[in-house]
Design an enzyme around this catalytic site. Structure first.
Site, PDB file in Angstrom:
ATOM      1  N   GLN A  76      -9.983 -28.439  27.327  1.00 37.83           N
ATOM      2  CA  GLN A  76      -9.008 -28.438  29.201  1.00 37.83           C
ATOM      3  C   GLN A  76      -7.340 -27.823  28.727  1.00 37.83           C
ATOM      4  O   GLN A  76      -6.592 -27.881  29.370  1.00 37.83           O
ATOM      5  CB  GLN A  76      -8.311 -29.454  29.628  1.00 37.83           C
ATOM      6  CG  GLN A  76      -9.958 -30.355  30.489  1.00 37.83           C
ATOM      7  CD  GLN A  76      -9.833 -31.526  30.638  1.00 37.83           C
ATOM      8  OE1 GLN A  76      -9.129 -32.575  30.980  1.00 37.83           O
ATOM      9  NE2 GLN A  76     -11.038 -31.638  32.017  1.00 37.83           N
ATOM     10  N   HIS A 105      -7.199 -34.350  29.357  1.00 36.81           N
ATOM     11  CA  HIS A 105      -6.175 -34.433  30.101  1.00 36.81           C
ATOM     12  C   HIS A 105      -4.778 -34.045  29.535  1.00 36.81           C
ATOM     13  O   HIS A 105      -3.877 -35.387  29.343  1.00 36.81           O
ATOM     14  CB  HIS A 105      -6.689 -35.992  30.120  1.00 36.81           C
ATOM     15  CG  HIS A 105      -8.087 -36.003  31.287  1.00 36.81           C
ATOM     16  ND1 HIS A 105      -8.325 -37.602  31.616  1.00 36.81           N
ATOM     17  CD2 HIS A 105      -9.012 -35.198  31.193  1.00 36.81           C
ATOM     18  CE1 HIS A 105      -9.770 -37.392  32.090  1.00 36.81           C
ATOM     19  NE2 HIS A 105      -9.721 -36.017  32.011  1.00 36.81           N
TER      20      HIS A 105
END
Length: 222
Positions: free
Chosen positions: A102, A165
């Site tokens: 991510q 995250h």
């Protein structure tokens, strides 16, 4: 001797008998309050019109004054898109990003005084030593095909391992009627949930800074 006491008692008994003799009035049940009538829902009218295509994991969009857009691609590219959909080549001068999972190039927003200084803000996953990474925020001057005067204003500490995250969004508040008194940076807990509750680290926190990157003295935690 007892007559003064009996007379009032007799009067009270007479009144009680008279009251009992009155026909009972029928008790009508109270009418139930009518339920509020909700206005019928109307189907929203929305038209979806593609502006551009072929982008690789587009992450954020900033609207430019000329009607065009700035778009970040997570692998680390920043592009201009015109109001009519022409996609530019990647702008040079962007920061080096940790483009795994991510991570990558994340948010893009215009500086509150963009009209006068052409500055933009970028958040991104910044690579560290030994495979670690952390959220960072930088400002830069926007040109036609490149960024210049890139300056990193914030780095998450400590950098940790893992590809997930990072966050991150950038927003500004309004002070004395002027937008841009402080900048707010949201960031993920790097998929390590206990870190969000640990005030000694920056993962999972909402950070508030002055526009030059310094710490406001009225922050609740310094």
């Amino acid at each position: 001797m007892h007559t003064p006491i009996l007379k009032p008692l007799a009067t009270l008994l007479a009144l009680a008998v008279t009251a009992c003799a009155q026909p009972a009035q029928s008790q009508q049940p109270a009418a139930a309050p009518q339920a509020a009538q909700a206005a019928p829902a109307r189907a929203a009218q929305m038209q979806v019109q593609p502006i551009a295509s072929g982008l690789d994991h587009p992450w954020a969009v900033a609207l430019l004054p000329d009607g065009g857009f700035l778009v970040t691609e997570r692998p680390g590219r920043l592009r201009r898109i015109s109001a009519t959909g022409e996609v530019s080549a990647p702008l040079s001068g962007t920061p080096t990003v940790f483009a795994e999972g991510q991570g990558g190039l994340l948010d893009v927003v215009l500086y509150p005084d963009f009209a006068s200084n052409q500055r933009i803000w970028l958040s991104y996953a910044e690579p560290g030593e030994l495979g670690t990474a952390g959220t960072a925020v930088a400002t830069a001057t926007l040109g036609d095909a490149a960024l210049s005067a890139l300056k990193v204003l914030y780095r998450q500490a400590p950098k940790v391992e893992g590809p997930n995250h990072f966050g991150s969004r950038i927003a500004f508040d309004t002070v004395d009627g002027k937008r841009g008194g402080h900048v707010f940076i949201s960031q993920g807990e790097r998929n390590q949930r206990p870190m969000a509750q640990d005030l000694s680290v920056l993962q999972g926190k909402l950070v508030r800074l002055n526009l030059d990157g310094s710490l406001p003295q009225d922050n609740p935690f310094l």
